[in-house]
Design an enzyme around this catalytic site. Structure first.
Site: not given
Ligand code: TYD
Length: 136
Positions: A50
């Protein structure tokens, strides 16, 4: 600082064990609002495909190794992180993916913003269009 780059951190080598640290607005060019970490990644998995509209990051391999692929919509650069005394500065507006995690690797991420789902661009075509239009 707008370009992605590897940043060396202080390293105090010591027979009792080494020590490194990171300070906001000193070693990283932003105020740290949040930190999170990625661990227990099964072999072959990748994370974080992303881009962020605003969030900047600094990524450190606290343990093990992994690759961070950065894509500005034209070129892709792969950075391999495998030491805990340096990290990768990731400016906003780049597509970034993390993969090739070694067993027991631990990725520490320092972020310039609090978590905001609206800051994410999760669709690669949308990312390319925003880049093309100069919106990110
Ligand atoms: P995400 O950043 O979407 O990871 P990836 O792109 O690797 O799938 O994060 C995964 C999940 O974690 C997302 O549902 C939201 C949660 N999250 C938080 O609540 N706080 C945070 O600081 C981060 C990084 C993720």
């Amino acid at each position: 600082m707008k370009e992605p780059q590897l940043i060396n951190l202080p390293k105090f080598t010591d027979p009792r064990g080494n020590l490194s640290f990171v300070e906001q607005l000193n070693h990283v060019p932003f105020e740290i609002k949040r930190t999170y970490w990625i661990y227990d990644v099964p072999g072959g998995e990748s994370r974080g495909g992303h881009a962020y509209k605003e969030n900047q990051e600094f990524i450190v391999a606290l343990s093990g190794s992994f690759d961070v692929v950065l894509d500005d919509g034209r070129d892709k650069i792969t950075f391999t992180l495998n030491r805990s005394y340096y990290g990768l500065y990731v400016p906003k507006g780049l597509w970034r993916e993390m993969g090739n995690f070694s067993t027991n690797s631990l990725a520490l991420v320092l972020s310039s913003t609090e978590y905001d789902a609206n800051d994410y661009i999760r669709n690669y075509d949308e990312f390319l269009n925003l880049k093309k239009d100069g919106k990110i």
